[in-house]
Design an enzyme around this catalytic site. Structure first.
Site, PDB file in Angstrom:
ATOM      1  N   LYS A 215     -36.999  30.808  -4.833  1.00 57.80           N
ATOM      2  CA  LYS A 215     -37.375  30.081  -3.815  1.00 57.80           C
ATOM      3  C   LYS A 215     -38.695  29.434  -4.086  1.00 57.80           C
ATOM      4  CE  LYS A 215     -37.927  29.844   1.243  1.00 57.80           C
ATOM      5  NZ  LYS A 215     -38.033  30.536   2.464  1.00 57.80           N
ATOM      6  N   GLU A 221     -41.373  38.961 -11.053  1.00 59.19           N
ATOM      7  CA  GLU A 221     -40.453  39.650 -11.939  1.00 59.19           C
ATOM      8  C   GLU A 221     -39.320  38.624 -12.357  1.00 59.19           C
ATOM      9  OE1 GLU A 221     -41.391  40.358  -8.742  1.00 59.19           O
ATOM     10  OE2 GLU A 221     -41.250  42.532  -8.438  1.00 59.19           O
ATOM     11  N   GLY A 276     -35.112  33.874   2.242  1.00 59.93           N
ATOM     12  CA  GLY A 276     -34.424  34.377   0.840  1.00 59.93           C
ATOM     13  C   GLY A 276     -33.125  35.259   1.201  1.00 59.93           C
ATOM     14  N   ARG A 277     -33.114  36.130   2.214  1.00 58.47           N
ATOM     15  CA  ARG A 277     -31.981  36.959   2.534  1.00 58.47           C
ATOM     16  C   ARG A 277     -30.911  36.121   3.101  1.00 58.47           C
ATOM     17  NH1 ARG A 277     -36.459  38.432   4.510  1.00 58.47           N
ATOM     18  NH2 ARG A 277     -36.793  38.743   6.950  1.00 58.47           N
ATOM     19  N   GLU A 362     -34.709  44.166   5.791  1.00 57.47           N
ATOM     20  CA  GLU A 362     -35.976  43.068   5.713  1.00 57.47           C
ATOM     21  C   GLU A 362     -36.082  42.293   6.916  1.00 57.47           C
ATOM     22  OE1 GLU A 362     -37.788  41.791   1.812  1.00 57.47           O
ATOM     23  OE2 GLU A 362     -36.139  40.441   2.522  1.00 57.47           O
ATOM     24  N   HIS A 393     -15.707  61.441  -1.124  1.00 57.72           N
ATOM     25  CA  HIS A 393     -15.855  62.686  -1.851  1.00 57.72           C
ATOM     26  C   HIS A 393     -17.217  63.103  -2.359  1.00 57.72           C
ATOM     27  CE1 HIS A 393     -11.493  63.034  -2.809  1.00 57.72           C
ATOM     28  NE2 HIS A 393     -11.679  61.656  -2.436  1.00 57.72           N
ATOM     29  N   LYS A 521     -47.289  44.342  -3.487  1.00 57.19           N
ATOM     30  CA  LYS A 521     -47.150  43.242  -4.425  1.00 57.19           C
ATOM     31  C   LYS A 521     -48.633  42.881  -4.793  1.00 57.19           C
ATOM     32  CE  LYS A 521     -43.215  40.254  -3.106  1.00 57.19           C
ATOM     33  NZ  LYS A 521     -43.048  38.646  -2.529  1.00 57.19           N
TER      34      LYS A 521
HETATM   35  C1  G6Q Z   1     -35.951  37.541   1.103  1.00 55.83           C
HETATM   36  C2  G6Q Z   1     -37.176  37.853   0.728  1.00 55.83           C
HETATM   37  C3  G6Q Z   1     -37.238  38.378  -0.755  1.00 55.83           C
HETATM   38  C4  G6Q Z   1     -37.119  37.184  -1.987  1.00 55.83           C
HETATM   39  C5  G6Q Z   1     -37.427  37.556  -3.055  1.00 55.83           C
HETATM   40  C6  G6Q Z   1     -37.429  36.544  -4.325  1.00 55.83           C
HETATM   41  O1  G6Q Z   1     -35.735  37.474   2.407  1.00 55.83           O
HETATM   42  O2  G6Q Z   1     -38.221  36.941   1.092  1.00 55.83           O
HETATM   43  O3  G6Q Z   1     -36.034  39.130  -1.021  1.00 55.83           O
HETATM   44  O4  G6Q Z   1     -35.943  36.571  -1.692  1.00 55.83           O
HETATM   45  O5  G6Q Z   1     -38.866  38.177  -2.857  1.00 55.83           O
HETATM   46  O6  G6Q Z   1     -38.039  35.671  -3.744  1.00 55.83           O
HETATM   47  P1  G6Q Z   1     -38.032  34.186  -4.554  1.00 55.83           P
HETATM   48  O7  G6Q Z   1     -36.766  33.772  -4.236  1.00 55.83           O
HETATM   49  O8  G6Q Z   1     -39.158  33.193  -4.172  1.00 55.83           O
HETATM   50  O9  G6Q Z   1     -38.091  34.455  -5.906  1.00 55.83           O
END
Ligand code: G6Q
Length: 564
Positions: A215, A221, A276-277, A362, A393, A521
């Site tokens: 996003k 990463e 994001g989620r 989250e 199990h 972070k």
């Molecule tokens: C989700 C969070 C988080 C996000 C990641 C990746 O709600 O905000 O999990 O999706 O940190 O972020 P980017 O899509 O910006 O790389």
């Protein structure tokens, strides 16, 4: 028992009153025995189950009576769940700490109705991105989109993390029976180089397409892993002009995408009002669409849209997300349950627990309410789980006989995609048996009878008896799908999203920000500088300081040994 009290919400009076009534009721309800409740009421299943399209929810195996449900729904009403829900659907900026609307429902709005933010309808842009995705996915699937040597794309690698990874990965796994036979998907998320290396070593640069999903397009990463993939690709392809054929981006950050070297024509856009989620329904689902095709991707959206409509219109007492949410509140805030288990009896849903861990924790892992006050009640539970049959199990012992209450959702499908029907019957027999066992337990008399039936004499094993008695009375929900299809998966995921929403409202939280992930972070960035410059002079607590120093020293020794 923990209670909701401090809030400046306008409905403070009624919300507190609803909580107090539930607290009073809890004093009796805590002694409920589900065995007795089932024995007394032959209609208990009918009373406490609900079907919406392909989804059957049986919530009769919970420590509830009709009065409990009435009071829980009163709490939902007093928390203004309905008006908050309407505000979300109408594009109001309910993510108030980030001043954003929360409109994942617009991404799967399959009706002709507009959805406005600040007076502007977002639907034309949503539809245009879906059309762009369809056109691109169609070309990759048909073989029309080729790599730089003219070969068709056989492998799609989603490079992303968190919300830009877990959703596409979970859906891809869930919909594997629908995937294109000539194309495979891979997901790179971990900054541990082993993840990228392991995936790249299987791939041919000529036939691989990278979907860089971020996003912000600034996530360390993802950008680092995407750069590694880029170098790996260029080591074979040579010419940077070939990147356009092999790298596409999903992002809200056009400038950063261009800077990375990706052709903006091959950028798939989404918007800041998609969390994001909650983003798998957006262009973040591009890898899903390439793998399962436009028709299946839109069926996923259709399913979610159907659940959105149900959530938006069904009375609270017949509203599946509301019921699931309020049962969770009952366990969390009255019985003090700390966790909630997600137990799919379906190999294809094996990543659902991990996906829901993020979606739920989250969103509702907060201790400051919408008014900026520290809460004095329990908020989001620890969500965890695994495929149920494997769990049986491994960790079910604790659910059956441990000291903690672990409410659980058992999820399965009536029809299987597998040809191995015997396996399905065995799995389903376990699925039904577990919720029954958790609810009923086994009394001393039943235990003795079972021992005798096995040919043993009770007197010979008397010392074992206390260990063989199961108290039971453990709550569970059963969610039964007709079949795991794109449509029913859409229903299921949206069901959980709205459950999380309702709980966030009852707990007076903003479920759509995530400030808690920021600090680590920031610190990691500083520590990376320290590691790279091998400079340990920055102030840290003695634990962190010594750990970094130990790491650097050992690394240095290793390097000297290697070089010398
Ligand atoms: C989700 C969070 C988080 C996000 C990641 C990746 O709600 O905000 O999990 O999706 O940190 O972020 P980017 O899509 O910006 O790389």
């Amino acid at each position: 028992m923990t209670t909701v009290s401090n809030t400046q919400n306008s409905s403070i009076g009624t919300r507190e009153a609803a909580f107090s009534k539930l607290q009073e009721h809890f004093e009796q309800a805590r002694h409920l025995k589900m065995r007795d409740l089932f024995a007394q009421d032959k209609e208990r299943f009918q009373r406490f189950s609900l079907q919406f399209e392909d989804v059957l929810l049986d919530y009769s195996k919970n420590l509830i009576s009709s009065e409990t449900m009435t009071l829980l729904l009163e709490l939902a009403r007093a928390s203004n769940v309905e008006s908050w829900r309407d505000r979300m659907f109408h594009g109001e900026k309910i993510n108030d700490t980030e001043h954003r609307a929360v409109l994942h429902v617009a991404l799967r709005n399959r009706s002709d109705n507009p959805i406005n933010i600040d007076g502007e309808d977002v639907m034309p842009a949503v539809r245009s991105v879906i059309a762009h995705m369809s056109e691109f996915a169609g070309r990759v699937r048909s073989g029309d989109w080729t790599g730089y040597t003219g070969e068709r794309i056989t492998d799609v690698v989603n490079v992303g993390i968190g919300g830009s990874d877990l959703g596409p990965k979970m859906v891809y796994e869930a919909l594997k029976p629908y995937r294109h036979s000539a194309t495979k998907a891979h997901f790179i998320s971990n900054i541990d180089g082993a993840h990228t290396e392991e995936i790249l070593e299987e791939l041919n640069p000529e036939t691989t397409l990278f979907v860089v999903s971020s996003k912000t397009f600034t996530t360390q990463e993802t950008i680092t892993n995407a750069n590694t993939a880029r170098s790996w690709f260029l080591a074979s392809a040579g010419d940077e002009a070939h990147i356009a054929k092999h790298f596409v981006a999903v992002s809200t950050n056009r400038e950063a995408v261009i800077e990375f070297g990706i052709d903006p024509e091959n950028m798939f856009e989404f918007w800041d009002w998609v969390g994001g989620r909650y983003s798998l329904w957006s262009a973040i689902g591009l890898s899903i669409m390439i793998l399962v095709g436009e028709e299946n991707f839109t069926a996923l959206l259709d399913g979610a849209h159907a659940m959105d409509n149900h959530f938006a219109t069904a009375p609270l007492g017949q509203n599946m997300p509301v019921i699931l949410a309020m049962l969770g509140v009952w366990h969390n805030n009255f019985f003090g349950a700390e966790t909630h288990a997600i137990l799919p009896y379906d190999h294809y849903l094996r990543s659902l627990p991990m996906y829901l861990e993020q979606a739920d924790m989250e969103s509702n892992g907060k201790s400051v309410d919408r008014d900026g006050h520290h809460v004095n009640y329990n908020t989001g539970p620890i969500v965890w789980g695994a495929t149920g049959i494997n769990g049986q199990h491994a960790f079910y012992q604790l659910i059956h006989q441990g000291t903690k209450m672990i409410p659980a959702d058992f999820i399965a499908s009536i029809q299987t995609h597998s040809k191995l029907k015997l396996q399905h019957d065995i799995m389903m027999s376990n699925f039904f048996a577990q919720t029954e066992a958790l609810m009923r337990g086994r009394t001393l008399e039943e235990t003795c009878a079972a021992i005798e039936a096995s040919g043993l004499n009770v007197d010979d094993v008397r010392d074992r008896l206390p260990h063989m008695v199961f108290e039971g009375n453990h709550p569970s929900n059963t969610i039964l799908l007709n079949k795991l299809t794109p449509y029913s998966l859409g229903l299921l995921v949206a069901l959980y999203e709205h459950k999380i929403f309702v709980q966030g409202i009852v707990w007076n939280l903003n479920s759509y920000d995530q400030w808690g992930v920021e600090l680590g972070k920031q610190l990691a960035k500083q520590i990376l500088d320290e590691i790279e410059s091998a400079d340990t002079s920055a102030p840290h607590d003695s634990s962190t300081h010594n750990l970094i120093s130990y790491y650097l020293k050992r690394r240095q020794q290793r390097a000297e040994k290697r070089d010398g």
